[in-house]
Scaffold this motif. Structure first.
Motif, PDB file in Angstrom:
ATOM      1  N   ARG A 185       1.067  -1.212   0.051  1.00  0.00           N
ATOM      2  CA  ARG A 185      -0.013  -0.091   0.005  1.00  0.00           C
ATOM      3  C   ARG A 185       0.859   1.462   0.010  1.00  0.00           C
ATOM      4  NH1 ARG A 185      -3.352   1.475   5.145  1.00  0.00           N
ATOM      5  NH2 ARG A 185      -1.560   2.496   5.660  1.00  0.00           N
ATOM      6  N   LEU A 186       0.539   2.142  -0.839  1.00  0.00           N
ATOM      7  CA  LEU A 186       1.320   3.353  -1.016  1.00  0.00           C
ATOM      8  C   LEU A 186       0.369   4.608  -0.447  1.00  0.00           C
ATOM      9  CD1 LEU A 186       3.340   3.113  -4.424  1.00  0.00           C
ATOM     10  CD2 LEU A 186       3.811   2.337  -2.096  1.00  0.00           C
ATOM     11  N   GLU A 187       1.005   5.521  -0.042  1.00  0.00           N
ATOM     12  CA  GLU A 187       0.326   6.774   0.330  1.00  0.00           C
ATOM     13  C   GLU A 187       0.837   8.326  -0.563  1.00  0.00           C
ATOM     14  OE1 GLU A 187      -0.472   7.520   4.464  1.00  0.00           O
ATOM     15  OE2 GLU A 187       0.112   9.830   3.999  1.00  0.00           O
ATOM     16  N   VAL A 188      -0.033   8.918  -1.149  1.00  0.00           N
ATOM     17  CA  VAL A 188       0.135  10.118  -1.668  1.00  0.00           C
ATOM     18  C   VAL A 188      -0.684  11.217  -1.023  1.00  0.00           C
ATOM     19  CG1 VAL A 188       0.074  11.503  -3.877  1.00  0.00           C
ATOM     20  CG2 VAL A 188       0.715   9.096  -3.871  1.00  0.00           C
ATOM     21  N   SER A 189       0.168  12.381  -0.345  1.00  0.00           N
ATOM     22  CA  SER A 189      -0.603  13.479   0.057  1.00  0.00           C
ATOM     23  C   SER A 189      -0.690  14.456  -0.768  1.00  0.00           C
ATOM     24  CB  SER A 189       0.263  13.962   1.415  1.00  0.00           C
ATOM     25  OG  SER A 189       0.356  12.835   2.162  1.00  0.00           O
ATOM     26  N   PHE A 190      -1.707  15.543  -0.512  1.00  0.00           N
ATOM     27  CA  PHE A 190      -1.944  16.795  -1.292  1.00  0.00           C
ATOM     28  C   PHE A 190      -2.569  17.652  -0.206  1.00  0.00           C
ATOM     29  CE2 PHE A 190      -5.469  13.928  -2.029  1.00  0.00           C
ATOM     30  CZ  PHE A 190      -6.825  14.637  -1.595  1.00  0.00           C
ATOM     31  N   GLY A 191      -2.553  18.947  -0.842  1.00  0.00           N
ATOM     32  CA  GLY A 191      -3.362  20.060  -0.120  1.00  0.00           C
ATOM     33  C   GLY A 191      -4.112  20.826  -1.085  1.00  0.00           C
ATOM     34  N   VAL A 192      -5.395  20.787  -0.596  1.00  0.00           N
ATOM     35  CA  VAL A 192      -6.309  21.702  -1.550  1.00  0.00           C
ATOM     36  C   VAL A 192      -6.855  23.065  -0.660  1.00  0.00           C
ATOM     37  CG1 VAL A 192      -7.028  19.621  -2.995  1.00  0.00           C
ATOM     38  CG2 VAL A 192      -8.331  20.227  -0.678  1.00  0.00           C
ATOM     39  N   SER A 193      -7.427  23.974  -1.376  1.00  0.00           N
ATOM     40  CA  SER A 193      -7.811  25.258  -0.796  1.00  0.00           C
ATOM     41  C   SER A 193      -9.070  24.839  -0.019  1.00  0.00           C
ATOM     42  CB  SER A 193      -8.246  26.123  -2.020  1.00  0.00           C
ATOM     43  OG  SER A 193      -9.244  25.837  -2.559  1.00  0.00           O
ATOM     44  N   TYR A 194      -9.537  25.890   0.767  1.00  0.00           N
ATOM     45  CA  TYR A 194     -10.682  25.776   1.592  1.00  0.00           C
ATOM     46  C   TYR A 194     -12.045  26.106   0.637  1.00  0.00           C
ATOM     47  CZ  TYR A 194      -8.331  25.633   6.157  1.00  0.00           C
ATOM     48  OH  TYR A 194      -7.527  25.220   6.985  1.00  0.00           O
ATOM     49  N   LEU A 195     -11.913  26.485  -0.609  1.00  0.00           N
ATOM     50  CA  LEU A 195     -12.783  26.936  -1.103  1.00  0.00           C
ATOM     51  C   LEU A 195     -13.486  25.852  -2.144  1.00  0.00           C
ATOM     52  CD1 LEU A 195     -11.588  30.323  -2.801  1.00  0.00           C
ATOM     53  CD2 LEU A 195     -13.341  29.894  -0.825  1.00  0.00           C
ATOM     54  N   PHE A 225      -9.217  12.856   4.331  1.00  0.00           N
ATOM     55  CA  PHE A 225      -8.574  14.313   4.883  1.00  0.00           C
ATOM     56  C   PHE A 225      -8.055  14.304   6.155  1.00  0.00           C
ATOM     57  CE2 PHE A 225     -11.714  14.850   1.279  1.00  0.00           C
ATOM     58  CZ  PHE A 225     -11.010  15.667   0.443  1.00  0.00           C
ATOM     59  N   ARG A 226      -6.954  14.738   6.327  1.00  0.00           N
ATOM     60  CA  ARG A 226      -5.991  14.646   7.414  1.00  0.00           C
ATOM     61  C   ARG A 226      -6.026  15.709   8.205  1.00  0.00           C
ATOM     62  NH1 ARG A 226      -1.516  12.955   5.553  1.00  0.00           N
ATOM     63  NH2 ARG A 226      -1.601  10.811   6.264  1.00  0.00           N
ATOM     64  N   SER A 227      -6.225  17.084   7.984  1.00  0.00           N
ATOM     65  CA  SER A 227      -6.180  18.250   8.914  1.00  0.00           C
ATOM     66  C   SER A 227      -6.230  19.254   8.091  1.00  0.00           C
ATOM     67  CB  SER A 227      -4.783  18.193   9.731  1.00  0.00           C
ATOM     68  OG  SER A 227      -3.661  18.195   8.758  1.00  0.00           O
ATOM     69  N   PHE A 228      -6.724  20.395   8.992  1.00  0.00           N
ATOM     70  CA  PHE A 228      -6.811  21.701   8.538  1.00  0.00           C
ATOM     71  C   PHE A 228      -5.364  22.068   8.975  1.00  0.00           C
ATOM     72  CE2 PHE A 228     -11.468  20.707   9.455  1.00  0.00           C
ATOM     73  CZ  PHE A 228     -11.978  20.958   8.478  1.00  0.00           C
ATOM     74  N   THR A 229      -4.736  23.374   7.693  1.00  0.00           N
ATOM     75  CA  THR A 229      -3.645  23.648   8.022  1.00  0.00           C
ATOM     76  C   THR A 229      -4.194  25.450   7.881  1.00  0.00           C
ATOM     77  OG1 THR A 229      -2.737  23.700   5.898  1.00  0.00           O
ATOM     78  CG2 THR A 229      -2.363  21.933   7.139  1.00  0.00           C
ATOM     79  N   LEU A 230      -2.833  26.245   8.034  1.00  0.00           N
ATOM     80  CA  LEU A 230      -3.251  27.817   7.767  1.00  0.00           C
ATOM     81  C   LEU A 230      -3.568  28.086   6.285  1.00  0.00           C
ATOM     82  CD1 LEU A 230      -0.226  29.266   9.914  1.00  0.00           C
ATOM     83  CD2 LEU A 230      -2.601  29.078  10.542  1.00  0.00           C
ATOM     84  N   ASP A 231      -3.208  27.554   5.541  1.00  0.00           N
ATOM     85  CA  ASP A 231      -3.573  27.650   3.934  1.00  0.00           C
ATOM     86  C   ASP A 231      -4.137  26.727   3.156  1.00  0.00           C
ATOM     87  OD1 ASP A 231      -1.207  26.290   3.934  1.00  0.00           O
ATOM     88  OD2 ASP A 231       0.091  27.446   3.312  1.00  0.00           O
ATOM     89  N   ASN A 232      -4.324  25.377   3.745  1.00  0.00           N
ATOM     90  CA  ASN A 232      -4.965  24.285   3.014  1.00  0.00           C
ATOM     91  C   ASN A 232      -5.617  23.388   3.701  1.00  0.00           C
ATOM     92  OD1 ASN A 232      -2.968  22.280   3.422  1.00  0.00           O
ATOM     93  ND2 ASN A 232      -1.666  23.556   2.361  1.00  0.00           N
ATOM     94  N   ILE A 233      -6.305  22.288   3.381  1.00  0.00           N
ATOM     95  CA  ILE A 233      -6.777  21.295   3.900  1.00  0.00           C
ATOM     96  C   ILE A 233      -5.874  19.885   3.292  1.00  0.00           C
ATOM     97  CG2 ILE A 233      -8.720  19.826   4.188  1.00  0.00           C
ATOM     98  CD1 ILE A 233     -10.531  22.164   3.592  1.00  0.00           C
ATOM     99  N   GLN A 234      -5.183  19.202   4.164  1.00  0.00           N
ATOM    100  CA  GLN A 234      -4.444  18.179   3.922  1.00  0.00           C
ATOM    101  C   GLN A 234      -5.195  17.040   3.672  1.00  0.00           C
ATOM    102  OE1 GLN A 234      -0.864  17.802   3.711  1.00  0.00           O
ATOM    103  NE2 GLN A 234      -1.101  20.132   3.601  1.00  0.00           N
ATOM    104  N   GLY A 235      -5.072  16.352   2.406  1.00  0.00           N
ATOM    105  CA  GLY A 235      -5.744  15.054   2.012  1.00  0.00           C
ATOM    106  C   GLY A 235      -4.510  14.201   1.667  1.00  0.00           C
ATOM    107  N   TYR A 236      -5.098  12.840   1.658  1.00  0.00           N
ATOM    108  CA  TYR A 236      -4.058  11.705   1.101  1.00  0.00           C
ATOM    109  C   TYR A 236      -4.939  10.452   0.534  1.00  0.00           C
ATOM    110  CZ  TYR A 236      -5.498   9.488   5.579  1.00  0.00           C
ATOM    111  OH  TYR A 236      -5.966   8.984   6.720  1.00  0.00           O
TER     112      TYR A 236
END
Length: 288
Positions: A185-195, A225-236
């Motif tokens: 199993r592999l994991e790829v993380s990304f970050g998207v905007s709040y909009l 989705f993992r967490s909220f950050t200051l500038d994006n929402i973290q997903g994987y």
């Protein structure tokens, strides 16, 4: 003082005595020779049978050869001791056994690390927690197993170098075998905007990964989705590959490219650090 005829007579008597003793011992000598020949024959037969049996259990040629040699030597030693006993040399047998014990003890103390590696290598060859061709992680190293020797395990780290780890360290410490089941199993993380709509983000990411040819269809592709950050929402994304046919770096790279292309096509904003955006803007303004 003895003269020449007396000396000759004494030598003649000694030779006659030795000859008579040899004649009396001919049956014992014959039996001793037969015992040694039988021990040699049995040692060859038994070692071949053991080597053949172990060859079906373990593909470690070093272990098979070592155990075959040990069995052969033990049978020959037993035959030698029996032959000496037949000749009435019991004290010689006792002396040889005592000397062998002292030598074995001295060798054991002098080469205790080497002995530990050989024993550990033998246990690894029998238990087979790893085999040639497996991708494993142990003792802080990751690589493909090139050779499983009695004294050490040889890994290819994929960077043009081989790593040789003592068998004792491999046997005593945890081993992560990435090839045992084949699937990984592999994991790829990304970050998207709040909009962005997270349900839509999830569906786009799922579609992008499922379309890749090396993704295992028998395992689900999962997007969280993992967490909220200051500038994006973290997903994987989690997805499975067959590690025996697809390399992990290649699969992860293709997955990242597929997600980026799908997000750009669907106008989903991949977020990154504000200072990175500012640097790119300044570079474009200066023509860099």
């Amino acid at each position: 003082m003895l003269n020449l005829p007396e000396i000759s007579h004494l030598l003649y008597q000694k030779v006659v005595l030795w000859f008579n003793s040899a004649v009396r011992f001919l049956p014992e000598i014959g039996i001793a020779i037969l015992v040694i020949l039988l021990a040699r024959f049995l040692s060859n037969v038994v070692s071949r049978v053991i080597a053949g049996g172990l060859g079906r259990v373990s593909d470690n040629a070093s272990l098979v050869g070592l155990l075959g040699t040990v069995v052969r030597i033990m049978i020959l030693a037993v035959g030698l001791f029996v032959a000496l006993g037949v000749l009435g040399l019991d004290k010689t047998v006792t002396s040889l056994l005592a000397g062998a014990g002292v030598i074995a003890l001295a060798v054991g103390f002098a080469f205790q690390d080497l002995t530990a590696n050989f024993i550990s290598g033998s246990m690894i060859a029998i238990a087979r927690p790893l085999q040639t061709g497996d991708t494993v992680e142990t003792n802080g190293f990751t690589g493909r197993v090139v050779e499983v020797k009695l004294r050490s395990i040889v890994l290819d780290n994929g960077q043009g170098q081989t790593i040789e780890i003592p068998s004792k360290d491999v046997f005593q410490k945890p081993i992560t075998n990435h090839s045992r089941s084949g699937q990984r199993r592999l994991e790829v993380s990304f970050g998207v905007s709040y909009l962005d709509d997270l349900e839509r983000v999830q569906q786009v990411a799922l579609g992008a990964i499922r379309a890749l040819p090396f993704v295992e269809a028998n395992y689900p592709v999962q997007v969280y989705f993992r967490s909220f950050t200051l500038d994006n929402i973290q997903g994987y994304v989690w997805f499975w590959i067959d590690g025996r046919t697809t390399s992990q770096p290649e699969a992860q790279s293709e997955a990242i490219k597929a997600i980026k292309a799908a997000f750009e096509r669907e106008q989903i904003l991949l977020m990154f650090r504000p200072d990175t955006l500012d640097l790119k803007k300044r570079l474009s303004e200066t023509g860099g």
